[in-house]
Scaffold this motif. Structure first.
Motif, mmCIF file in Angstrom:
data_model
loop_
_atom_site.group_PDB
_atom_site.id
_atom_site.type_symbol
_atom_site.label_atom_id
_atom_site.label_comp_id
_atom_site.label_asym_id
_atom_site.label_seq_id
_atom_site.Cartn_x
_atom_site.Cartn_y
_atom_site.Cartn_z
ATOM 1 N N LEU A 76 -9.330 -34.920 13.005
ATOM 2 C CA LEU A 76 -9.348 -34.852 12.014
ATOM 3 C C LEU A 76 -10.447 -35.423 11.563
ATOM 4 N N GLY A 77 -11.082 -36.532 11.786
ATOM 5 C CA GLY A 77 -12.794 -36.332 11.323
ATOM 6 C C GLY A 77 -14.277 -34.881 12.004
ATOM 7 N N VAL A 78 -13.317 -34.603 12.676
ATOM 8 C CA VAL A 78 -14.066 -33.559 13.010
ATOM 9 C C VAL A 78 -14.343 -32.376 12.188
ATOM 10 N N ILE A 79 -13.130 -32.410 12.222
ATOM 11 C CA ILE A 79 -12.793 -30.561 10.772
ATOM 12 C C ILE A 79 -12.813 -30.807 10.217
ATOM 13 N N ALA A 80 -13.124 -32.158 9.301
ATOM 14 C CA ALA A 80 -13.019 -32.906 7.957
ATOM 15 C C ALA A 80 -14.881 -32.651 7.915
ATOM 16 N N GLN A 83 -16.226 -28.862 7.627
ATOM 17 C CA GLN A 83 -15.936 -28.562 6.464
ATOM 18 C C GLN A 83 -16.876 -29.025 4.800
ATOM 19 N N MET A 84 -16.876 -29.828 5.441
ATOM 20 C CA MET A 84 -17.552 -30.933 4.359
ATOM 21 C C MET A 84 -19.051 -30.290 4.216
ATOM 22 N N SER A 85 -19.435 -30.310 5.614
ATOM 23 C CA SER A 85 -20.783 -29.666 5.473
ATOM 24 C C SER A 85 -21.069 -28.132 5.133
#
Length: 208
Positions: A76-80, A83-85
């Motif tokens: 989930l952190g990789v996806i987050a 997306q946040m960047s």
């Protein structure tokens, strides 16, 4: 639904302590559920901990939960991180799953919660209601776009305490300089994109 508008300002420390104690006594057997909504950098991260201390409720920041996943390098952190960047919203169902896990923990079930960072779209608002996550009240914070941009481009976080500082509005002590970190999504382009998203969705969110 009833909507009230307030102008927020800081009281002196003694007044804040007195009011806080009265509210804590009044609500100690009534767990509160408060939803904070507002533009990016509208003060949610400042107001939420104050409410949390006053009502002894858990402070849940979806942004902080996601950043924890990023630091842990989970799937989930990789996806987050990606997306946040880009200033994009996370898939709603993933956030809801993360939120449900946190809300099931004892401090939330026993003491209530202050939720910041969700929902940010009409879809997320519907998912929240469908999941029976219903707040007692919704607080909408507002701040001028110009002030938001100035604050966002200068804010920094104490990695040890979570306190947010700013060179102009809340300068950090010199001795913690080595602990300060900056968010990678605090750029002019991303802030403007998030403001645009806010204006497109806020009325639809509040309609729920």
């Amino acid at each position: 639904s009833e909507i009230n508008r307030f102008d927020l300002k800081y009281s002196d420390p003694e007044t804040r302590r007195t009011v806080s104690e009265k509210r804590r006594h009044k609500h100690r057997d009534q767990p509160v559920r408060i939803l904070l909504i507002g533009k990016p950098c509208s003060g949610k991260g400042t107001i939420a901990p104050m409410l949390s201390r006053t009502y002894r409720a858990a402070f849940l920041s979806v942004g902080n939960l996601l950043r924890t996943e990023v630091q842990a390098k989970t799937e989930l952190g990789v996806i987050a991180k990606e997306q946040m960047s880009k200033g994009l919203l996370m898939p709603s169902t993933l956030i809801l799953n993360l939120l449900n896990v946190r809300l099931s923990q004892r401090d939330c079930t026993m003491n209530g919660w202050i939720l910041d960072g969700f929902p940010r779209s009409e879809e997320q608002a519907k998912l929240l209601i469908d999941s029976k996550i219903v707040p007692d009240c919704v607080i909408v914070l507002d701040r001028s776009d110009e002030l938001i941009k100035e604050f966002a481009l200068g804010r920094m976080l104490d990695s040890a305490t979570g306190i947010i500082y700013h060179p102009r509005f809340n300068p950090p002590p010199k001795e913690i300089a080595h602990r300060l970190v900056w968010r990678t999504d605090d750029t002019k382009e991303i802030i403007e994109k998030r403001l645009e998203q806010y204006y497109q969705t806020i009325d639809k969110i509040l309609s729920y």
